[in-house]
Design an enzyme around this catalytic site. Structure first.
Site, mmCIF file in Angstrom:
data_model
loop_
_atom_site.group_PDB
_atom_site.id
_atom_site.type_symbol
_atom_site.label_atom_id
_atom_site.label_comp_id
_atom_site.label_asym_id
_atom_site.label_seq_id
_atom_site.Cartn_x
_atom_site.Cartn_y
_atom_site.Cartn_z
ATOM 1 C CG HIS A 279 -0.454 0.032 2.533
ATOM 2 N ND1 HIS A 279 -0.108 1.206 3.172
ATOM 3 C CD2 HIS A 279 -0.216 -0.952 3.422
ATOM 4 C CE1 HIS A 279 0.317 0.940 4.395
ATOM 5 N NE2 HIS A 279 0.278 -0.360 4.571
ATOM 6 C CD GLU A 325 -3.202 -1.290 5.563
ATOM 7 O OE1 GLU A 325 -3.391 -2.225 6.355
ATOM 8 O OE2 GLU A 325 -2.596 -0.253 5.882
ATOM 9 C CD GLU A 326 -1.256 2.461 7.480
ATOM 10 O OE1 GLU A 326 -1.974 1.968 8.376
ATOM 11 O OE2 GLU A 326 -0.068 2.158 7.336
ATOM 12 C CG ASP A 353 0.983 -3.781 5.006
ATOM 13 O OD1 ASP A 353 1.832 -2.949 5.392
ATOM 14 O OD2 ASP A 353 -0.231 -3.702 5.271
ATOM 15 C CG HIS A 424 0.566 2.601 12.600
ATOM 16 N ND1 HIS A 424 -0.602 2.011 13.026
ATOM 17 C CD2 HIS A 424 0.738 2.195 11.313
ATOM 18 C CE1 HIS A 424 -1.125 1.294 12.042
ATOM 19 N NE2 HIS A 424 -0.312 1.389 10.988
#
Length: 458
Positions: A279, A325-326, A353, A424
């Protein structure tokens, strides 16, 4: 290892597959040589990370990443490169994220936090309220509305350290980030603080998406660093009357148009696809180098190497760089819709990923019977390259909507021990990438694509 490999070839000879296995082995060795000698993927990732940076859906950086990767793929031996339109959410973090614990014993203590993706903000002036600490949803429900209403709920749920595979710990803890705000709001909470999803004890708060339940008030939600969570918990034990002040200015804007970036190499059977991807979007607080710039450049590199080696595509090879995607999965959903509309079948859909660390193997979403049929072949072909994990169950978020349109869904499984140090966070940056590890991941993916192309995963 050599004795085992020769025995494997002897067994293949008995079934008429010796020549194929020997050719496969030589080609895979060539894949690894090409990948390890190359700096191409590493250079692409340097640009994505250092020149473009965080690429959250709807942002100018996401748009720049789309144009950059399309331009990159246009220079490579794809038969066609195109953009697939997709409407994506446009959440912005705002210019202020502040939290302070207010104790009659200790005074005001600043805490490092970051807003969770999709969260509403507190607005100017922030929110100040008493804090109630919980360690599970059951504990929250047992408190009831009387003890939760008007308060800030602090979900202090660490990722459990006893797991060897850290994604198992993440899977257990992440529900508090995803659903904690709505569960607390049902009991009248005014905001939530969630302990970061990380295995390290540090000062880096981890963002990530939450989901608001329909019909439940949307309340502000922030993540606190793991060290900050320990500090706040200790303070509450010392002074249960501690209050927390939070101010965030995040907000959700109207959806905007973005794109999946797709490149194809046409094969003899155009309607049967071997897809590989990652992604392209990434959280705005870091560079998204591991999550998931690494997966994007590895996917492009895998196909580039196969083309360079002259492998003939029996099926269409397709690189898909998914958007969103997030905090929405819109790119994966839209891609699956396109596949169904075209009537295409995916022989294999492979996603990277899980970071750009040393690859350890693959997980597969397929029938148990099919998995047992190919497991030993995969192990014997790929174990010489450090790939020893071949697990049934799991693949990738972006390719998950393809269930029913694919024979095999697969996910690259790198070493997971350091991933949640960076996942993240603001420190998911290019300097955390090792070129050889990144290249090994691309080689592993190219090898699986090659074996699928040769019919060895049927």
């Amino acid at each position: 290892m050599m004795k085992r490999f020769l025995l494997f070839f002897a067994l293949c000879l008995g079934t008429g597959r010796f020549a194929q296995a020997q050719n496969d082995s030589l080609l895979i060795r060539s894949i690894y040589e090409k990948a390890l000698e190359s700096h191409v993927a590493y250079n692409y990732l340097e640009y994505l990370s250092n020149r473009i940076g965080g690429r959250l859906s709807g942002s100018p950086q996401a748009a720049a990443a789309v144009e950059y990767m399309r331009a990159v793929m246009d220079t490579l031996p794809f038969d066609t490169v195109y953009l697939q339109p997709v409407m994506v959410p446009h959440w912005v973090r705002g210019d202020k994220e502040e939290a302070r614990a207010l104790s009659s014993y200790r005074g005001s203590i600043s805490l490092r936090v970051c807003a969770l993706g999709n969260s509403v903000g507190t607005g100017e002036g922030g929110i100040s309220a008493p804090v109630v600490e919980v360690h599970s949803f059951d504990e929250l429900k047992a408190l009831g509305r009387k003890k939760v209403e008007g308060k800030i709920v602090f979900f202090n749920v660490p990722m459990k350290q006893h797991h060897i595979e850290t994604f198992s710990a993440y899977g257990e803890a992440v529900r508090y980030r995803v659903s904690g705000a709505s569960e607390a709001a049902k009991l009248g909470a005014v905001a939530v603080v969630v302990r970061s999803m990380g295995t390290a004890l540090d000062d880096e708060p981890h963002t990530g998406a939450l989901r608001y339940e329909q019909g439940v008030p949307a309340i502000p939600a922030v993540a606190i660093s793991t060290r900050g969570a320990e500090q706040l918990s200790a303070l509450l034990r010392q002074d249960p009357s501690t209050r927390l002040f939070i101010e965030t200015h995040c907000r959700m804007l109207p959806d905007v148009l973005s794109y999946n970036v797709i490149g194809e190499v046409w094969g003899e059977r155009r309607d049967t696809v071997i897809a590989v991807g990652g992604h392209l979007d990434a959280w705005d607080n870091g560079d998204g180098a591991h999550d998931d710039g690494a997966g994007c450049v590895q996917s492009v590199e895998a196909v580039r190497i196969l083309r360079q080696l002259g492998v003939k595509p029996r099926y269409t090879w397709r690189v898909v760089l998914f958007m969103n995607e997030e905090n929405g999965l819109r790119g994966g959903i839209e891609y699956a819709r396109m596949v169904r509309e075209r009537g295409e079948h995916h022989l294999l859909a492979l996603e990277s990923d899980a970071g750009g660390f040393s690859p350890r193997g693959f997980s597969f979403d397929m029938t148990p019977e099919h998995f047992r049929r190919i497991q030993n072949y995969l192990k014997n072909m790929l174990e010489p390259y450090g790939l020893h994990i071949f697990r049934l169950g799991g693949s990738g978020a972006d390719i998950s909507p393809l269930k029913g349109s694919a024979t095999i869904l697969a996910g690259l499984r790198p070493d997971s021990q350091r991933y949640f140090d960076y996942h993240h966070t603001a420190i998911d940056t290019f300097d955390k990438i090792n070129r050889r590890e990144l290249a090994l991941g691309a080689a592993a993916m190219a090898s699986l694509i090659y074996l699928a192309n040769q019919g060895m995963l049927h």
